[in-house]
Design a protein around this motif. Structure first.
Motif, PDB file in Angstrom:
ATOM      1  N   UNK A   1      29.492  12.752  33.840  1.00  0.00           N
ATOM      2  CA  UNK A   1      30.917  13.020  33.527  1.00  0.00           C
ATOM      3  C   UNK A   1      31.100  13.063  32.022  1.00  0.00           C
ATOM      4  N   UNK A   2      31.619  14.136  31.526  1.00  0.00           N
ATOM      5  CA  UNK A   2      31.889  14.203  30.097  1.00  0.00           C
ATOM      6  C   UNK A   2      33.299  14.707  29.862  1.00  0.00           C
ATOM      7  N   UNK A   3      33.705  14.534  28.631  1.00  0.00           N
ATOM      8  CA  UNK A   3      35.048  14.980  28.281  1.00  0.00           C
ATOM      9  C   UNK A   3      35.151  16.494  28.279  1.00  0.00           C
ATOM     10  N   UNK A   6      37.358  18.899  30.542  1.00  0.00           N
ATOM     11  CA  UNK A   6      38.759  19.316  30.403  1.00  0.00           C
ATOM     12  C   UNK A   6      38.839  20.831  30.206  1.00  0.00           C
ATOM     13  N   UNK A   8      41.877  22.315  29.211  1.00  0.00           N
ATOM     14  CA  UNK A   8      42.972  22.732  28.319  1.00  0.00           C
ATOM     15  C   UNK A   8      42.413  23.240  26.993  1.00  0.00           C
ATOM     16  N   UNK A   9      43.206  24.013  26.283  1.00  0.00           N
ATOM     17  CA  UNK A   9      42.724  24.563  25.007  1.00  0.00           C
ATOM     18  C   UNK A   9      42.356  23.435  24.043  1.00  0.00           C
ATOM     19  N   UNK A  10      41.362  23.727  23.288  1.00  0.00           N
ATOM     20  CA  UNK A  10      40.774  22.734  22.406  1.00  0.00           C
ATOM     21  C   UNK A  10      41.733  22.344  21.290  1.00  0.00           C
ATOM     22  N   UNK A  11      41.680  21.090  20.894  1.00  0.00           N
ATOM     23  CA  UNK A  11      42.348  20.600  19.704  1.00  0.00           C
ATOM     24  C   UNK A  11      43.808  21.004  19.580  1.00  0.00           C
ATOM     25  N   UNK A  12      44.633  20.047  19.881  1.00  0.00           N
ATOM     26  CA  UNK A  12      46.064  20.312  19.830  1.00  0.00           C
ATOM     27  C   UNK A  12      46.554  20.432  18.386  1.00  0.00           C
ATOM     28  N   UNK A  15      44.309  21.982  12.087  1.00  0.00           N
ATOM     29  CA  UNK A  15      44.817  22.407  10.780  1.00  0.00           C
ATOM     30  C   UNK A  15      44.297  23.808  10.522  1.00  0.00           C
ATOM     31  N   UNK A  17      42.117  26.487   9.289  1.00  0.00           N
ATOM     32  CA  UNK A  17      40.735  26.312   8.864  1.00  0.00           C
ATOM     33  C   UNK A  17      40.631  26.447   7.351  1.00  0.00           C
ATOM     34  N   UNK A 202      12.419  19.238   9.729  1.00  0.00           N
ATOM     35  CA  UNK A 202      12.875  17.843   9.743  1.00  0.00           C
ATOM     36  C   UNK A 202      12.412  17.107   8.493  1.00  0.00           C
ATOM     37  N   UNK A 219      18.921   3.867   7.204  1.00  0.00           N
ATOM     38  CA  UNK A 219      19.762   3.417   8.320  1.00  0.00           C
ATOM     39  C   UNK A 219      19.767   4.438   9.452  1.00  0.00           C
ATOM     40  N   UNK A 220      19.559   5.711   9.096  1.00  0.00           N
ATOM     41  CA  UNK A 220      19.565   6.746  10.122  1.00  0.00           C
ATOM     42  C   UNK A 220      18.197   6.909  10.770  1.00  0.00           C
ATOM     43  N   UNK A 221      17.226   6.086  10.371  1.00  0.00           N
ATOM     44  CA  UNK A 221      15.950   6.108  11.078  1.00  0.00           C
ATOM     45  C   UNK A 221      14.821   6.815  10.364  1.00  0.00           C
TER      46      UNK A 221
END
Lengths: 337, 500, 323
Positions: A1-3, A6, A8-12, A15, A17, A202, A219-221
């Motif tokens: 299950x992911x968001x 949904x 509905x149109x993205x991002x209500x 701003x 661009x 990489x 910190x990022x590995x």
């Protein structure tokens, strides 16, 4: 299950661009643009003194004159982007030419074998630099200062003064051409392709990230030891390549020839806009910087000024470039954040 | 058994107990708030969860299995992603490169192509309805708020099952804050867990399902949000403390102004600050961490460029650098925030540290007098009861409290009469804390003027005559007399910003 | 913190010096003869004088790679200006010492005020001076050293070499400045932490610049004296001093990160290097071998004083205590 389920149109609250921020882009690349302008001006001056500057032949000549520096400076660029410095380049180039001069002989297979050995020594010395820097937590300049001395000393032991000989096949390769372009131009093209590939790997990203902010990268590995070994190993590899190309031009082994490249590799990179503080700049900068140094050399020659002026000019331009960038850095820091 | 369950997790740093054995339990599908004052142990606990700190004792279970991450990488692999206040972004990489750093999608040539990174980033942004940030822009050119947003994207890129947000809203504008709260809510509704740390009670009440309150490294309460009042939460956070720590306070302030500050500003950190500090007064500076207190102290000490007017003992001055601040003409001395990085030469002796700012006091024509230096050092060691084997002991080998005493001694030797004390009791044992408070009141009685910031709200309440509360780089309120209470300070510091 | 206290590091350097002397005297009898010892003192003095400035720079947290050509420039210009005469030295020597100091000050200002990394600043100045001297002399500077300079470099007072006396005076002054003056105290503080020094109200910039200025001064002095030893100035005479000056300081127990060390240790470092140098030709080794040894010595000494080594010592000790 992911968001994403949904519908509905993205991002209500989108701003508008942000338009590509041209001023910021220009400011960011100011050192590089200034270097490009400087190269054009130098070429302009050169063309008033010499006919037929904008020709293939001149491109071939100038690339051939720049290529040793360019190869070594590619390694130095990688190290600078990592936020370090490699002084051992001087020793490695000398050692490479000396081994070539004494071991190549006339047998092509033998020469090829020794060429591979020289490249392996370059990588090995570089990895040793990287290990000493990360495992003993020493400063890069100190470690590479010591290895510069050791490599340069080894070169002197092998060959106390200029000498040895390079097989004609090897020098032929360096001075011939294909399709109207000299070998040097083809090598330069290969170098550019390598860079376009490398910077997106990489490892390339990790090296830039580590130079930009070591703690964030960690910190990022990112493994700092691996990054250091790869960085200085590549630098050693490119120094060895520079030595292999250099002998096609000089036809001899020289135990001190590399020392002149230490400051010049840094100069080529920094004049073109590579930051001494890590994270910023790339091969385009270094190429422009190296050509600036070469054209200055040409001008010195054409104007029949003493060739001794050349190092003075590159030293002064280097200091001017570093001063400008560190002042810009200071004012940027003062500007907020 | 809860989805994430910590039992008796403890962590000590030398003599300082950061976590005395906390319990914590949270379920899938909920937003769980972790509350507590500065220093209550919240950040240590979430660092344990995120794998950057290893606990000394206790156990954690995640989804029924033992959870013991060796480093941040292991924690991420186990599905725990944390967004810290200290950002882990690389300034010279683009937004897209940062979001996918170390998990780049690779092409056949082993490269992370720009277009692929951007595509993925845009998909991630769309999925969580991110505010619009150009994926191709280098992070160093982003505002602090946008960087915070990118940090959140980086945490989400690994598709975690536990998302930890540590004060993640503090840098955000109201609209982005709302977006993040929405995101947290829907993230939790999709069957995952959000651990949410915030000082804004309003936010907490609007967002979370349950709260756990820490105090002094212990768990003091855990409630469903509907069953607990703001008063209870605040009371849990503050607790009842031993008041014997604090000396008696007599009003010693005179009418004479030691320091008059008008319109002091420095970039975004400090906005138009006005302050009056009187002779014989201890003026507390309070507020949540990072609201300009540090900038204020540094600006007054000449360590940060600022604009505005400053008068010292009635004379307008310009404080160009610390050297000028410490000069006898001004007489401003600082106990800096970072004891080890700004205050002490750790490898040098107690003696050298004590006299570092007053070398001219024991030298003539540039030659040092060991005898006169020794007199100064012995006097100060005796006065402050600094516990060092000999004055030659390296300062770095002293306990935290004694290190702080050395810094106090160094400051007092300069004979400056205006003292700027930035969090002087942090990491200091209780006994030394009491000594420091007594010293402050004694100095005030002798006519010194003291500006005093502490990250522990109770300290200014008990030690200061008045308290200036800072919020967003400005002085939000100056409390005096009966109004100086922890609740009063918290209220002034935490009032939600007006909607933009 | 360095694993060795300051005094122990210096004692160790002297221990190494004495051990090396003994070992060498076994290998080559006659090594301890007065004549040979005297030549060791003379050669060590040149390293010691260059390393004096380097010691101050390194204690202050920097590094000076412009030493070779400051030295070489002073040597070349002095012999050219003096043209073998003593009388003009009266103005030449002060002028060139001031010029050396000025070059050092330029280094210091670039580094401390404008934030140029020390390696880049001093390396660039080195190259610029090299080019300048080559341009000025056309690549062939041949002029003999004046008699007075030769006397200073190789002359004797009784059994004592003159330059040994010069060095002794300089060493006493340097030690006094480091141990007993306000400037010395500030230098150590700046080298330990420039931030703490600034927060303590010390004149951080001025102190750092002064260190580089002194290094320019001592390099110029050594250059002029060195012509007296070799009889003339020649191009490249300064090159070995880049490595030897840094190695002498490192052997002498200073942390290359700044804030610790003492000139007394550097003196032992200069002797160690000189004895090694003298030893190698005896073993039929070349200049190249010398460079290898210098590099190895720098690596080994800085490794031993690195944090990582300190951690390792601590770890081993804990293990032993536990086991």
């Amino acid at each position: 299950m992911t968001l994403a389920a949904r519908s509905e149109p993205v991002a209500a609250d989108v701003r508008p661009r942000a338009a590509r921020d041209w001023t910021a882009l220009v400011v960011d690349r100011a050192p590089f643009l200034v270097a490009c302008a400087m190269l054009l001006i130098l070429l302009g001056i050169y063309s008033t003194l010499q006919r037929d500057v904008f020709t293939l032949e001149e491109l071939n000549l100038d690339t051939t004159a720049s290529l040793t520096l360019l190869l070594a400076a590619t390694g130095q660029t990688i190290v600078l982007v990592r936020g370090g410095i490699d002084l051992s380049i001087g020793g490695m180039i000398s050692l490479g030419t000396v081994i070539a001069g004494t071991q190549f002989g006339e047998d092509p297979a033998n020469a090829a074998l020794w060429a591979v050995i020289i490249l392996a020594i370059g990588v090995g010395a570089g990895v040793a630099n990287g290990l000493l820097i990360s495992v003993l937590r020493l400063q890069p300049f100190l470690v590479t200062l010591a290895t510069w001395s050791i490599l340069g000393g080894t070169a002197l032991v092998i060959l106390p003064s200029d000498g040895g000989s390079i097989p004609s096949g090897w020098t032929w390769f360096g001075n011939t051409g294909f399709g109207g372009l000299s070998t040097s131009v083809w090598i330069l093209a290969a170098l550019v392709l390598f860079w376009l590939w490398f910077r997106a790997t990489r490892l390339g990203i990790a090296i830039r990230a580590t130079g930009s902010n070591e703690r964030s990268a960690y910190l990022s590995g990112v493994s700092l030891t691996a990054v250091n070994c790869a960085t200085y190993g590549l630098s050693g590899l490119f120094s060895a390549l520079a030595a292999l190309y250099l002998v096609t031009q000089t036809g001899t082994g020289s135990p001190t020839v590399g020392n002149g490249y230490i400051l010049n590799t840094v100069a080529a990179a920094v004049i073109g806009g590579v930051s001494l503080f890590g994270g910023r700049g790339g091969l385009a900068s270094t190429i422009v910087g190296a050509f600036i140094l070469t054209i200055i050399g040409n001008l010195v020659f054409v104007l029949s000024i003493s060739s001794y002026w050349q190092p003075i000019a590159s030293g002064v331009i280097l200091l001017a470039a570093v001063l400008a960038s560190s002042l810009a850095e200071k004012s940027a820091r003062r500007g907020g954040m | 058994m809860a989805f994430l369950e910590a039992t008796s997790v403890a962590k000590r740093y030398g003599g300082i107990v950061a976590l005395g054995g906390v319990d914590f339990a949270a379920e899938r599908g909920e937003v769980h708030a972790l509350l507590g004052e500065n220093g209550a142990g919240k950040s240590t606990f979430i660092q344990v969860l995120a794998g950057s700190v290893r606990p000394d004792a206790g156990s954690i279970r995640l989804g029924g299995a033992e959870y013991r991450p060796a480093d941040p990488r292991a924690a991420r692999a186990a599905g725990v992603a944390a967004v810290f206040q200290e950002l882990s972004l690389v300034p010279d990489l683009t937004v897209a490169q940062n979001v996918w750093f170390r998990r780049e999608p690779l092409s056949r040539l082993a490269t992370a192509r720009r277009s692929a990174l951007i595509e993925r980033t845009e998909a991630l942004f769309a999925r969580y309805r991110f505010p619009d940030i150009a994926p191709d822009r280098e992070v160093r050119r982003l505002s602090l708020a946008d960087r915070q947003v990118v940090e959140i994207a980086k945490a989400l890129a690994g598709d975690p099952s536990v998302l930890i947000l540590d004060e993640a809203t503090s840098a955000l504008a109201p609209r982005e804050t709302e977006w993040l709260l929405d995101l947290a809510r829907s993230f939790a509704r999709s069957g995952r867990l959000v651990v949410f740390i915030s000082h804004r009670l309003g936010e907490v009440r609007a967002l979370v399902d349950r709260v756990t309150v820490f105090r002094n490294g212990e768990t003091v309460g855990a409630y469903p949000i509907g069953a607990v009042s703001d008063e209870t939460m605040i009371a849990d956070m503050l607790g009842r403390r031993l008041d014997r720590l604090y000396p008696e306070r007599h009003a010693t302030a005179t009418a004479r102004l030691a320091l008059k500050v008008r319109g002091l500003s420095a970039g975004a950190a400090l906005k138009n600050v006005d302050l009056d500090l009187r002779e014989g007064e201890v003026l507390g500076v309070a507020g949540l961490q990072g609201h300009g207190q540090q900038a204020l102290f540094q600006a007054l000490f000449g360590a940060l460029r600022a604009t505005g007017e400053v008068e010292v003992w009635g004379k307008p001055v310009s404080i160009r650098n610390p050297r000028r601040a410490l000069s006898p003409a001004l007489g401003l001395a600082l106990v800096p925030e970072d004891r080890r990085g700004q205050g002490l030469l750790l490898s040098k002796s107690v003696r050298e540290n004590l006299t570092l700012s007053v070398i001219p006091r024991f030298s003539r024509f540039g030659l040092l007098s060991a005898r006169r230096e020794k007199a100064l050092v012995d006097e100060m060691i005796a006065f402050l009861q600094i516990k060092a084997k000999t004055p030659e002991q390296p300062a770095g080998t002293l306990s935290g409290g004694n290190q702080q005493k050395v810094i106090f001694g160094k400051m007092l030797l300069t004979e400056a009469k205006i003292l700027l004390l930035f969090d002087p009791t942090r990491g200091v044992d209780v006994g030394t804390k009491g000594e420091i408070f007594r010293l402050m009141r004694d100095l005030a009685a002798k006519g010194y003027a003291i500006l005093f910031y502490s990250s522990d709200l109770s300290e200014p309440v008990h030690v200061a005559d008045r308290v200036a509360v800072m919020r967003n780089g400005a002085v939000a309120a100056v409390l005096a007399g009966e109004a100086v209470t922890e609740e009063g300070i918290l209220r002034a510091a935490m009032v939600e910003r007006a909607a933009a | 913190m360095a694993p060795l206290s300051r005094h122990r590091a210096i004692l160790l350097a002297y221990g190494a010096m004495i051990a090396l002397l003994l070992v060498t005297s076994i290998f080559s009898p006659g090594f301890l003869s007065p004549g040979h010892l005297r030549s060791i003192v003379v050669l060590a003095a040149f390293i010691g004088i260059v390393a004096l400035g380097q010691t101050f720079v390194i204690i202050g947290g920097g590094i000076d790679l412009s030493v070779p050509w400051v030295l070489n420039s002073a040597a070349v210009l002095m012999t050219l200006f003096a043209a073998g005469q003593d009388a003009p030295l009266l103005w030449i020597v002060p002028l060139l010492l001031a010029a050396g100091a000025l070059v050092g000050a330029v280094n210091g200002i670039g580094i401390a005020v404008f934030g140029v990394p020390p390696i880049i600043m001093t390396l660039a100045v080195n190259v610029i001076l090299q080019g300048g001297i080559l341009v000025y002399t056309g690549g062939s500077p041949a002029a003999a050293a004046p008699p007075l300079i030769q006397y200073l470099a190789v002359g004797r007072i009784g059994v004592v070499p003159v330059i040994g006396v010069v060095w002794l005076v300089l060493a006493l002054l340097a030690s006094l400045v480091l141990s007993r003056t306000a400037f010395g105290r500030q230098l150590y503080a700046v080298g330990t932490s420039a931030t703490v020094a600034t927060f303590s109200g010390l004149p951080t910039l001025r102190t750092a610049i002064a260190g580089y200025t002194l290094s320019g001064f001592t390099a110029a002095l050594a250059g002029m004296l060195l012509t007296g030893y070799s009889g003339q100035a020649y191009l490249g005479m300064g090159d070995p001093y880049l490595f030897t000056s840094i190695a002498a300081v490192a052997i002498g127990g200073a942390s290359i990160l700044g804030g610790s060390g003492h000139y007394i240790g550097t003196i032992a470092g200069a002797f160690v290097l000189t004895i090694l140098t003298g030893l190698l030709p005896a073993l039929n080794l070349s200049n190249g071998a010398l460079l290898i040894v210098y590099g190895a010595v720098i690596l080994v000494t800085v490794s031993v004083s690195s944090d990582a080594f300190a951690d390792l010592f601590a770890f081993v000790r804990r293990r032993r205590a536990a086991g």
